[in-house]
Design a protein around this motif. Structure first.
Motif, PDB file in Angstrom:
ATOM      1  N   GLU A   1       0.824  -1.208   0.000  1.00 15.41           N
ATOM      2  CA  GLU A   1       0.000   0.000   0.000  1.00 15.41           C
ATOM      3  C   GLU A   1       0.860   1.260   0.000  1.00 15.41           C
ATOM      4  OE1 GLU A   1      -2.650  -0.524   3.288  1.00 15.41           O
ATOM      5  OE2 GLU A   1      -3.868  -2.011   2.218  1.00 15.41           O
TER       6      GLU A   1
ATOM      7  N   SER B   1       0.630   4.282  -2.846  1.00 16.79           N
ATOM      8  CA  SER B   1      -0.185   5.231  -2.078  1.00 16.79           C
ATOM      9  C   SER B   1      -0.787   6.321  -2.951  1.00 16.79           C
ATOM     10  CB  SER B   1       0.661   5.857  -0.957  1.00 16.79           C
ATOM     11  OG  SER B   1       1.761   6.536  -1.526  1.00 16.79           O
TER      12      SER B   1
ATOM     13  N   PRO C   1      -7.178   6.280  -1.272  1.00 15.31           N
ATOM     14  CA  PRO C   1      -7.593   5.224  -0.345  1.00 15.31           C
ATOM     15  C   PRO C   1      -8.658   4.280  -0.917  1.00 15.31           C
ATOM     16  CG  PRO C   1      -8.373   7.374   0.401  1.00 15.31           C
ATOM     17  CD  PRO C   1      -7.462   7.613  -0.756  1.00 15.31           C
ATOM     18  N   GLU C   2      -9.665   4.827  -1.614  1.00 15.11           N
ATOM     19  CA  GLU C   2     -10.746   3.967  -2.101  1.00 15.11           C
ATOM     20  C   GLU C   2     -10.262   3.026  -3.199  1.00 15.11           C
ATOM     21  OE1 GLU C   2     -15.207   4.310  -4.045  1.00 15.11           O
ATOM     22  OE2 GLU C   2     -14.088   6.132  -3.572  1.00 15.11           O
TER      23      GLU C   2
ATOM     24  N   GLU D   1      -7.850   0.423  -1.787  1.00 17.90           N
ATOM     25  CA  GLU D   1      -8.547  -0.625  -1.034  1.00 17.90           C
ATOM     26  C   GLU D   1      -9.186  -1.645  -1.971  1.00 17.90           C
ATOM     27  OE1 GLU D   1     -12.409  -1.060   1.907  1.00 17.90           O
ATOM     28  OE2 GLU D   1     -11.484   0.910   1.657  1.00 17.90           O
TER      29      GLU D   1
END
Length: 198
Positions: free
Chosen positions: A99, A103, A107-108, A111
């Motif tokens: 992650e 990066s 985030p979505e 994930e």
């Protein structure tokens, strides 16, 4: 040891009566060793062989162990360094490294991409993230575009050979005739036969 007929005759000549003979026979039976079973005999033989093998088995090791070898200081240092155990990363640490490498996805998207790779049992390590970045570069895609394409198509990475198969086929131009089907071939044949006969 059983009493034979000759022994009994000698005892009768010496003045033994039947009661005395019975007492002698009973005492001999009690003092005689009991006959061992075949299993007990086999086990005794096994134990005696093992005892002999233990004595003569490792004669050279017995001699060499008594002499203490000279040890260099360097050897001791090497042994200590080699005995240090390297702790292996856990899967959570590997996933965190994955992650961190990706990066920039947000985030979505990150994930969802991790969830896809986990479901496909693809590696989630920092090295795998670097390889994904390399695959995106070879396809001419940004990391975000590559991740979105993987999620939409169920891939765990993108590669140029995947994309070459996914290119849409060019549509036929309006002026070009449509490709001939089997049914249209029959119709054309029937028309041609009708024109030839009539």
């Amino acid at each position: 040891m059983p009493i034979g007929a000759a022994t009994i005759k000698v005892m009768i000549e010496k003045g033994f009566d039947i009661q005395d003979l019975l007492e002698v026979a009973e005492s001999m039976e009690l003092s005689a060793p009991k006959e061992r079973s075949s299993g007990a005999k086999r086990q005794a033989a096994y134990r005696s062989r093992k005892k002999q093998a233990a004595v003569t088995h490792d004669v050279t090791r017995d001699v060499t162990e008594s002499v203490t070898p000279r040890v260099r200081v360097e050897d001791n240092l090497l042994d200590r360094e080699s005995k240090k155990k390297v702790r292996k990363k856990t899967s959570r640490e590997d996933e965190a490294d994955f992650e961190d490498e990706l990066s920039e996805l947000g985030p979505e998207l990150l994930e969802e991409f991790v969830k896809l790779r986990r479901g496909r049992r693809a590696p989630l390590t920092a090295y795998a993230a670097r390889l994904f970045r390399k695959d995106c570069d070879s396809c001419g895609l940004s990391i975000t575009e590559g991740a979105e394409m993987c999620i939409s198509r169920g891939w765990f990475t993108v590669q140029p050979r995947f994309l070459s198969r996914q290119q849409p086929r060019p549509a036929a131009a309006s002026g070009d005739p449509a490709p001939e089907t089997f049914a249209s071939m029959w119709k054309n044949e029937a028309k041609n036969e009708g024109n030839e006969n009539g």
